[in-house]
Design an enzyme around this catalytic site. Structure first.
Site, PDB file in Angstrom:
ATOM      1  N   HIS A   1       0.823  -1.209   0.000  1.00 39.79           N
ATOM      2  CA  HIS A   1       0.000   0.000   0.000  1.00 39.79           C
ATOM      3  C   HIS A   1       0.868   1.275   0.000  1.00 39.79           C
ATOM      4  CE1 HIS A   1      -3.533  -2.444   1.072  1.00 39.79           C
ATOM      5  NE2 HIS A   1      -2.894  -2.931   2.095  1.00 39.79           N
TER       6      HIS A   1
HETATM    7  O1  RIB Z   1      -4.950   0.309   4.590  1.00 39.11           O
HETATM    8  C1  RIB Z   1      -3.551   0.294   4.441  1.00 39.11           C
HETATM    9  C2  RIB Z   1      -2.923   1.379   5.240  1.00 39.11           C
HETATM   10  O2  RIB Z   1      -3.203   1.177   6.625  1.00 39.11           O
HETATM   11  C3  RIB Z   1      -1.388   1.388   5.135  1.00 39.11           C
HETATM   12  O3  RIB Z   1      -0.917   2.698   5.298  1.00 39.11           O
HETATM   13  C4  RIB Z   1      -0.974   0.537   6.288  1.00 39.11           C
HETATM   14  O4  RIB Z   1       0.343   0.851   6.754  1.00 39.11           O
HETATM   15  C5  RIB Z   1      -1.993   0.923   7.333  1.00 39.11           C
HETATM   16  O5  RIB Z   1      -1.546   2.133   7.934  1.00 39.11           O
END
Ligand code: RIB
Ligand code: CA
Length: 310
Positions: free
Chosen positions: A240
């Protein structure tokens, strides 16, 4: 041919597993200059996020990058962590030596404001965590939208299901009120949501190829992946936060659409849901990523971190 000077960036993180990889990518991409990292409660509490961040920077020989601690919880709601996903220490079980580097005295929102003033019109803020710090910075300095060049947010789920509830993505879910303040502002936002981040994944097979390599980036990704591949027993997990960093460096990695972004701040199960509203320029229009060039991202990620995963 003159090469373009690197873009100054601040990373806003809740260092967890994918934040750690995003920090590594930002430090290794020639297109970016990391001038600071701010921390916030999210995957882990703020103190743990701050310590994890400092240790990751030290591993990458970037221990001189200033780290500014921020909000220890959401604006209104109680903090909800994601330790089940990131492991008890937030780094997938990887134990790193402490950083000898110094902490900055400024609180994260103030640090963001000061940096935006010093780099007026040039600074890109990359938000990889709940938006509590940015919301407070906006409330303290209403001129922030004029000072920042761009804000890239890993957050939201616009055309796909959420990952913490069926409706909401984690970063928005933890602090929907902060996200609403940010989305209603005139900041130049680009949302990198689950619509695209779930398509860029690190697999068990790629992990096996990296194990045994001894350079810092390989040690980082193999170490932070242990919780996923050995404890959670998954075959892949999404990158992500690294995708959001990559988009800050190479914006055309994703296809975007202009839209007003509306955040559900209700008290019901849909809290944290994000909706795109095609307002035709009436309200605060932002950009929402709906397509991603996966192959180009993997090549960029593998090249920058010197990983044999292509
Ligand atoms: O949904 C994914 C996000 O939430 C990413 O930034 C992960 O590190 C969590 O913070
Ligand atoms: Ca994060």
């Amino acid at each position: 041919m003159t090469s373009k000077s690197p873009t100054p960036v601040i990373l806003d993180v809740d260092t967890g597993v994918d934040d750690a990889l995003a920090i590594a990518l930002a430090c290794r991409l020639a297109e970016l200059e990391v001038i600071g990292v701010t921390t916030v409660a999210g995957n882990v509490d703020q103190q743990r996020a701050t310590e994890n961040t400092r240790r990751v920077l030290h591993l990458l020989d970037a221990g001189d990058v200033p780290v500014a601690p921020g909000m220890t919880g959401p604006l209104i709601r109680p903090h909800r962590d994601a330790l089940a996903y990131h492991g008890p220490n937030g780094l997938g079980g990887l134990e790193l030596p402490p950083s000898p580097g110094r902490m900055v005295g400024a609180h994260a929102p103030e640090f963001i404001i000061q940096a935006a003033q010093e780099h007026e019109g040039e600074l890109v803020l990359i938000c990889l965590a709940p938006l509590s710090n940015l919301a407070v910075a906006l409330l303290l300095e209403p001129e922030l939208p004029r000072l920042l060049k761009r804000v890239v947010i890993m957050g939201g789920a616009f055309t796909v299901a959420g990952n913490i509830t069926p409706w909401a993505e984690f970063n928005i879910f933890v602090d929907p009120e902060a996200a609403a303040i940010v989305a209603r502002s005139q900041l130049p936002l680009t949302f990198i949501g689950l619509d695209v981040t779930t398509r860029v994944r690190f697999t068990r097979e790629q992990w096996e190829r990296c194990r045994g390599l001894d350079h810092p980036e390989a040690r980082l990704i193999t170490g932070v992946s242990v919780w996923a591949f050995e404890h959670r027993q998954v075959d892949a997990y999404a990158l992500h936060d690294p995708l959001a960093v990559a988009v800050a460096a190479v914006p055309d990695l994703v296809g975007v659409e202009p839209a007003e972004v509306v955040i559900d701040t209700g008290l019901w199960s849909t809290a944290g849901q994000t909706k795109m509203v095609r307002s035709g320029g009436q309200a605060s229009e932002h950009l929402v990523a709906l397509e991603v060039d996966v192959e180009r991202f993997v090549a960029l990620f593998a090249g920058a971190l010197r990983l044999p995963i292509v």
